[in-house]
Motif scaffolding. Structure first.
Motif, short mmCIF file in Angstrom:
data_model
loop_
_atom_site.label_atom_id
_atom_site.label_comp_id
_atom_site.label_asym_id
_atom_site.label_seq_id
_atom_site.Cartn_x
_atom_site.Cartn_y
_atom_site.Cartn_z
N SER A 308 0.83 -1.20 0.00
CA SER A 308 0.00 0.00 0.00
C SER A 308 0.86 1.25 0.00
CB SER A 308 -0.94 0.01 1.21
OG SER A 308 -0.19 0.03 2.42
N ASN A 310 0.72 5.34 1.40
CA ASN A 310 0.04 6.23 2.32
C ASN A 310 0.27 7.68 1.91
OD1 ASN A 310 -0.95 4.24 4.30
ND2 ASN A 310 1.23 3.89 4.65
N SER A 378 -10.68 8.60 7.35
CA SER A 378 -9.72 7.70 6.72
C SER A 378 -10.31 7.18 5.41
CB SER A 378 -9.39 6.54 7.64
OG SER A 378 -8.75 7.00 8.82
N SER A 380 -9.62 4.83 1.77
CA SER A 380 -8.81 3.83 1.07
C SER A 380 -9.45 3.51 -0.27
CB SER A 380 -8.68 2.55 1.90
OG SER A 380 -7.95 2.78 3.09
N THR A 381 -8.61 3.13 -1.22
CA THR A 381 -9.10 2.68 -2.52
C THR A 381 -8.03 1.79 -3.15
OG1 THR A 381 -10.12 3.39 -4.59
CG2 THR A 381 -8.15 4.59 -3.87
N THR A 382 -8.33 1.24 -4.32
CA THR A 382 -7.38 0.37 -5.02
C THR A 382 -6.97 1.00 -6.33
OG1 THR A 382 -8.37 -1.62 -4.04
CG2 THR A 382 -7.01 -1.92 -6.01
N THR A 396 -2.99 -0.72 -2.85
CA THR A 396 -3.94 -0.02 -1.98
C THR A 396 -3.43 1.39 -1.69
OG1 THR A 396 -4.61 -2.09 -0.92
CG2 THR A 396 -5.09 -0.05 0.27
N LEU A 397 -4.32 2.37 -1.85
CA LEU A 397 -4.00 3.76 -1.53
C LEU A 397 -4.74 4.15 -0.26
CD1 LEU A 397 -4.34 5.43 -5.07
CD2 LEU A 397 -2.33 4.32 -4.05
N ASN A 398 -4.01 4.71 0.71
CA ASN A 398 -4.59 5.15 1.97
C ASN A 398 -4.33 6.63 2.17
OD1 ASN A 398 -5.33 2.45 2.79
ND2 ASN A 398 -3.18 2.10 3.26
#
Length: 501
Positions: A308, A310, A378, A380-382, A396-398
């Motif tokens: 991921s 961040n 918070s 999140s996505t892909t 994964t993007l956070n």
């Protein structure tokens, strides 16, 4: 109870009411490639390296109370003129923005292709303000896919002049070093890509002393036999560097992962254990010629599944841009599909497609992702990357929609807190819980969130930490602790400091 109200990038000073330290005892603690490949946009150049948006620039150590001044250059690597639209042209925000300043703003705000303009950046950790500090340098422009160029600034305040090791990949300006999101370490990887078995590939790593005293390097060792290496110099003065040549020699069609360890007299770097700088080497042996995609961002190899990225805490009225790099580490052409990059959440993230869809061996293309949170939460996505010849890679993007809050407290002088096993635990609670929340060095109790600041070398443990929070009222407490064997010895937590924004 102390109450402070400010809207942006707040700093809180908690006032302690301490008991004796033995009072209570608890048992059981790139460019990510060389330019000349494919990148279109602004970069910042320093120490012969170029940084794209989302990269981090480490200014190294500085004795607290004194200043370090560096000259950086903003370069337009696009094929069109870029106009700098911000006022001021270069701004600094984030948790420790007060410690980083621009000495003189750039005088030229219209940059033709390959034109550049220089400016000076100053890092001044306050007196007795020890430990790691960070801020965000921002430059607004009319460039469509990076309207806000962002660079993460890092520095370390120390009580005396100390050495500090930095290791960089030849294809990246980014430190090979563990960095932390809250208390979670993101592993460091130097990726060698794919090599036909029975052949070899060499990579030159740069070892630099970004501290203020002589860095003495001891041994360089590897955990296996697929990687070998030698370093040229064993003693480095301030800002001096040397080459560490590492050779990858796979003997079969397989993935190889080993650990490289460098011993030195540095006791400050984030991925050190007992003055050992440790990071991972990774490479793949191929049975025959084939393409192989490698995905990196900010120097981190994201090719393996489950990894991921961040994004820094970003207010809902602002944005943060990160550059991603697709490199062909195979031996034949890598063909991307039409519109090869997609993202599941287009409300809070925007992705721009790479311009070149065929990548030759050892070449790379870049694309940008902008995080623009629509809510203080918070998120999140892909991120999905598709190639015709090498399949799909998901990342994964956070991100957190909110404001970075720096919490600072007086540095304790007791030796137990400032030695191995010692440190501080900092916790907060929102208005629903109130200022009466409790926690220990081992449990978070009814606190809403906690950070642990461990002793990491030098005379004093760092006395600040950063939380990313949405708007509201919050209360903060700081708990010093130390550890002897399996016994954790703590003092009483501080009186609460509070903030509303």
């Amino acid at each position: 109870m102390m109450r402070i109200t400010r809207v942006q990038y707040k700093k809180i000073f908690a006032i302690f009411s301490f008991l004796l330290i033995l009072l209570s005892v608890e048992c059981s603690p790139v460019p990510l490639f060389k330019w000349g490949n494919s990148f279109d946009g602004l970069v910042v150049s320093y120490n012969s390296e170029e940084y794209v948006s989302g990269n981090r620039l480490n200014l190294g150590t500085q004795v607290a109370g004194d200043s370090k001044t560096i000259t950086v250059t903003l370069v337009n690597r696009s094929t069109n003129t870029v106009n700098l639209t911000g006022s001021p042209v270069v701004s600094i925000g984030g948790a420790n923005s007060a410690l980083f300043t621009i000495l003189a703003q750039p005088t030229n705000t219209s940059l033709a292709p390959n034109a550049n303009v220089a400016f000076k950046l100053v890092y001044t950790p306050g007196a007795s303000n020890y430990g790691a500090h960070n801020a965000t340098l921002s430059i607004l422009s009319d460039q469509p896919d990076v309207p806000k160029f962002s660079l993460l600034l890092m520095g370390t305040g120390t009580s005396s002049k100390l050495p500090m090791i930095q290791v960089k990949d030849e294809n990246s300006p980014i430190d090979i070093a563990a960095y932390f999101t809250g208390s979670t370490a993101v592993p460091s990887i130097a990726a060698f890509g794919a090599v036909q078995s029975t052949t070899s590939s060499a990579k030159t790593l740069t070892v630099r002393n970004i501290g203020q005293n002589t860095l003495k390097i001891g041994t360089v060792s590897f955990t296996g036999t697929a990687f070998t290496g030698t370093i040229k110099k064993s003693s480095l003065g301030a800002n001096e560097s040397t080459d560490l040549t590492v050779i990858f020699s796979p003997t079969a069609a397989s993935t190889y992962t080993e650990t490289l360890t460098i011993t030195s007299n540095d006791a400050l770097s984030g991925n050190l254990t007992s003055s050992k700088f440790v990071f991972t080497l990774k490479g793949t042996g191929l049975a025959s010629s084939s393409p192989k995609v490698q995905v990196t961002s900010d120097g981190i190899d994201l090719t393996a599944s489950g990894l991921s990225v961040n994004f820094v805490g970003t207010k809902t009225t602002e944005s943060f841009t990160k550059a991603f790099i697709l490199r062909n580490v195979g031996t034949t052409d890598l063909v991307l599909g039409s519109n090869p990059v997609s993202i599941d959440n287009s409300t809070d993230f925007t992705v721009f497609q790479p311009t070149n869809l065929t990548i030759k061996p050892d070449q790379a293309v870049a694309f940008n992702v902008i995080f623009h949170p629509n809510s203080a939460s918070s998120i999140s996505t892909t991120l999905r990357i598709q190639s015709v010849t090498d399949g799909e890679i998901d990342v994964t993007l956070n991100g957190i929609g909110g404001t970075n809050v720096a919490v600072t407290w007086p540095a304790l002088k007791q030796g137990a807190v400032n030695s191995l096993g010692g440190g501080y635990k900092v916790c907060y609670a929102g208005s629903a819980t109130g200022s009466g929340f409790t926690f220990t060095s081992l449990t978070n109790g009814n606190a809403d969130g906690c950070n642990i600041v461990n002793y990491n070398g030098g005379a004093y443990t760092a006395n600040q930490t950063v939380f990313t929070l949405s708007s509201g009222t919050y209360y903060f407490k700081v708990l010093p602790f130390t550890k002897f064997g399996f016994a954790v010895i703590t003092e009483t937590a501080s009186a609460p400091g509070s903030i509303t924004f």
